[in-house]
Design a protein around this motif. Structure first.
Motif, mmCIF file in Angstrom:
data_model
loop_
_atom_site.group_PDB
_atom_site.id
_atom_site.type_symbol
_atom_site.label_atom_id
_atom_site.label_comp_id
_atom_site.label_asym_id
_atom_site.label_seq_id
_atom_site.Cartn_x
_atom_site.Cartn_y
_atom_site.Cartn_z
ATOM 1 N N ASN A 1 84.785 44.720 56.398
ATOM 2 C CA ASN A 1 84.083 45.951 56.006
ATOM 3 C C ASN A 1 83.668 46.023 54.541
ATOM 4 O O ASN A 1 83.987 46.957 53.828
ATOM 5 N N LYS A 2 82.967 45.041 54.072
ATOM 6 C CA LYS A 2 82.377 45.031 52.719
ATOM 7 C C LYS A 2 83.386 45.209 51.592
ATOM 8 O O LYS A 2 83.181 45.981 50.674
ATOM 9 N N THR B 1 83.602 45.624 60.974
ATOM 10 C CA THR B 1 82.393 44.836 60.799
ATOM 11 C C THR B 1 82.720 43.818 59.722
ATOM 12 O O THR B 1 83.030 44.189 58.587
ATOM 13 N N ASP C 1 76.237 41.192 57.631
ATOM 14 C CA ASP C 1 77.299 41.859 58.370
ATOM 15 C C ASP C 1 77.355 41.328 59.790
ATOM 16 O O ASP C 1 76.310 41.063 60.407
ATOM 17 N N HIS D 1 82.037 41.182 56.919
ATOM 18 C CA HIS D 1 80.977 40.996 55.935
ATOM 19 C C HIS D 1 81.047 39.550 55.458
ATOM 20 O O HIS D 1 82.053 39.119 54.892
#
Length: 196
Positions: free
Chosen positions: A165-166, A188, A180, A190
């Motif tokens: 997630n970033k 998700t 992503d 990244h």
């Protein structure tokens, strides 16, 4: 209508059809199983992003059960696998042997200190609750690893990493690509491609 090609005839030629049996290498079918292992096609995509020449060396300092290294070895790369967990290194070795990979290095090491002698690094470091890392510990681990890799890799070498997630980390590497990959509702991944 195909991609705005109304009124045009498109002629395509099949150059290559990949007939590999990725489904036979799914994580749950490997003798050394862990639920966080990457699917073979995703592992292969990460390796392709590393842009390593044929016969080059790829390292994974968070190798886990070796899914990324298995795909790299099947492509003809030399592979160097390490992990801080004895059990994961044992599973990785078991999986490489099961798929008849003969040439590899696999050993226990701390990713923030390990010697990296490779053309590229492709890795999926620990990120979840099962890895017992909170966000700040995770970010410190990733940053320390990237510092270690930067000191050792040659100019032009790449590090391809997956993050949850970033997550953002500080690094001397230049980011050349980010994408992503949706896993499920709460995750998700990244993917970042770094280059020295």
């Amino acid at each position: 209508e195909f991609l705005g090609a109304r009124g045009k005839i498109l002629v395509c030629r099949l150059i290559h059809e990949n007939k590999e049996k990725f489904s036979e290498r799914k994580p749950h079918l490997r003798p050394g199983f862990h639920p966080s292992s990457l699917q073979p096609k995703l592992a292969r995509a990460l390796i392709n992003l590393a842009n390593v020449p044929l016969g080059g060396t790829i390292a994974d300092p968070f190798c886990g059960t070796g899914g990324i290294m298995l795909e790299a070895a099947l492509l003809g790369c030399k592979v160097v696998c390490s992990d801080i967990s004895d059990e994961q290194v044992e599973f990785c070795t078991m999986n490489l042997k099961h798929f008849k990979i003969k040439s590899y290095e696999c050993f226990v090491a701390d990713a923030t200190k390990v010697k990296i002698d490779a053309d590229a690094v492709v890795t999926d470091p620990p990120y979840g609750c099962c890895a017992s890392l909170c966000n700040s510990d995770r970010e410190k681990l990733y940053s320390k690893f990237l510092d270690n890799a930067y000191k050792q890799l040659r100019k032009g070498s790449r590090v391809v990493m997956m993050f949850p997630n970033k997550v953002r980390v500080k690094s001397k590497f230049k980011i050349i690509a980010e994408v992503d990959h949706y896993m499920h509702q709460s995750l998700t991944r990244h993917i970042i491609v770094f280059e020295k």
